[in-house]
Scaffold this motif. Sequence first.
Motif, mmCIF file in Angstrom:
data_model
loop_
_atom_site.group_PDB
_atom_site.id
_atom_site.type_symbol
_atom_site.label_atom_id
_atom_site.label_comp_id
_atom_site.label_asym_id
_atom_site.label_seq_id
_atom_site.Cartn_x
_atom_site.Cartn_y
_atom_site.Cartn_z
ATOM 1 N N UNK A 83 0.820 -1.208 0.000
ATOM 2 C CA UNK A 83 0.000 0.000 0.000
ATOM 3 C C UNK A 83 0.855 1.260 0.000
ATOM 4 N N UNK A 84 1.876 1.309 0.844
ATOM 5 C CA UNK A 84 2.670 2.526 0.979
ATOM 6 C C UNK A 84 3.647 2.721 -0.172
ATOM 7 N N UNK A 85 4.447 1.740 -0.453
ATOM 8 C CA UNK A 85 5.510 1.886 -1.434
ATOM 9 C C UNK A 85 5.099 1.357 -2.807
ATOM 10 N N UNK A 86 4.316 0.286 -2.832
ATOM 11 C CA UNK A 86 3.926 -0.340 -4.087
ATOM 12 C C UNK A 86 2.751 0.310 -4.787
ATOM 13 N N UNK A 87 2.276 1.430 -4.273
ATOM 14 C CA UNK A 87 1.193 2.213 -4.901
ATOM 15 C C UNK A 87 -0.107 1.419 -5.066
ATOM 16 N N UNK A 88 -0.398 0.533 -4.119
ATOM 17 C CA UNK A 88 -1.627 -0.264 -4.198
ATOM 18 C C UNK A 88 -2.764 0.360 -3.384
ATOM 19 N N UNK A 89 -2.510 1.480 -2.719
ATOM 20 C CA UNK A 89 -3.545 2.093 -1.888
ATOM 21 C C UNK A 89 -4.700 2.600 -2.752
ATOM 22 N N UNK A 90 -4.367 3.265 -3.838
ATOM 23 C CA UNK A 90 -5.394 3.785 -4.735
ATOM 24 C C UNK A 90 -4.988 3.435 -6.161
ATOM 25 N N UNK A 91 -5.576 2.381 -6.672
ATOM 26 C CA UNK A 91 -5.196 1.900 -7.997
ATOM 27 C C UNK A 91 -5.696 2.819 -9.098
ATOM 28 N N UNK A 140 3.755 -7.636 -5.798
ATOM 29 C CA UNK A 140 4.189 -8.719 -4.917
ATOM 30 C C UNK A 140 5.582 -9.209 -5.314
ATOM 31 N N UNK A 141 5.846 -9.289 -6.604
ATOM 32 C CA UNK A 141 7.177 -9.701 -7.063
ATOM 33 C C UNK A 141 8.226 -8.670 -6.654
ATOM 34 N N UNK A 142 7.884 -7.388 -6.751
ATOM 35 C CA UNK A 142 8.820 -6.340 -6.332
ATOM 36 C C UNK A 142 9.095 -6.444 -4.837
ATOM 37 N N UNK A 143 8.068 -6.719 -4.045
ATOM 38 C CA UNK A 143 8.260 -6.884 -2.603
ATOM 39 C C UNK A 143 9.160 -8.081 -2.314
ATOM 40 N N UNK A 144 8.952 -9.165 -3.041
ATOM 41 C CA UNK A 144 9.798 -10.347 -2.859
ATOM 42 C C UNK A 144 11.260 -10.030 -3.169
ATOM 43 N N UNK A 145 11.505 -9.225 -4.193
ATOM 44 C CA UNK A 145 12.879 -8.843 -4.526
ATOM 45 C C UNK A 145 13.512 -8.007 -3.417
ATOM 46 N N UNK A 146 12.722 -7.109 -2.829
ATOM 47 C CA UNK A 146 13.279 -6.309 -1.740
ATOM 48 C C UNK A 146 13.559 -7.176 -0.521
ATOM 49 N N UNK A 147 12.723 -8.142 -0.250
ATOM 50 C CA UNK A 147 12.962 -9.054 0.867
ATOM 51 C C UNK A 147 14.163 -9.947 0.592
ATOM 52 N N UNK A 148 14.317 -10.382 -0.644
ATOM 53 C CA UNK A 148 15.417 -11.246 -1.010
ATOM 54 C C UNK A 148 16.758 -10.564 -0.764
ATOM 55 N N UNK A 149 16.809 -9.268 -1.069
ATOM 56 C CA UNK A 149 18.025 -8.493 -0.855
ATOM 57 C C UNK A 149 18.444 -8.551 0.618
ATOM 58 N N UNK A 150 17.493 -8.471 1.517
ATOM 59 C CA UNK A 150 17.783 -8.515 2.951
ATOM 60 C C UNK A 150 18.139 -9.932 3.386
ATOM 61 N N UNK A 151 17.465 -10.932 2.835
ATOM 62 C CA UNK A 151 17.691 -12.312 3.239
ATOM 63 C C UNK A 151 19.046 -12.832 2.796
ATOM 64 N N UNK A 152 19.540 -12.373 1.652
ATOM 65 C CA UNK A 152 20.813 -12.852 1.125
ATOM 66 C C UNK A 152 21.980 -12.336 1.953
#
Length: 61
Positions: free
Chosen positions: A24-32, A48-60
């Motif tokens: 909602x905040x960063x992925x612009x899903x609050x108001x489509x 969701x794929x973009x969020x997964x990429x950001x999480x992957x960066x932290x997990x690696x």
Amino acid sequence: MGTEGYKISQVKRKRIEECFGWMKDIGLMRKLRHVGRAKVSWIFRFTAAAYNLTRLKVLIV
């Protein structure tokens, strides 16, 4: 204050809420800006794929 299963449920719930909060905040899903089930579905998957990429960066690291 609750059973072990409830505690586990709350941890998992927080993990899910963080995902949707980011979308909602960063992925612009609050108001489509798109109309139609197909377009909304596509933009949700893309976000969701973009969020997964950001999480992957932290997990690696």
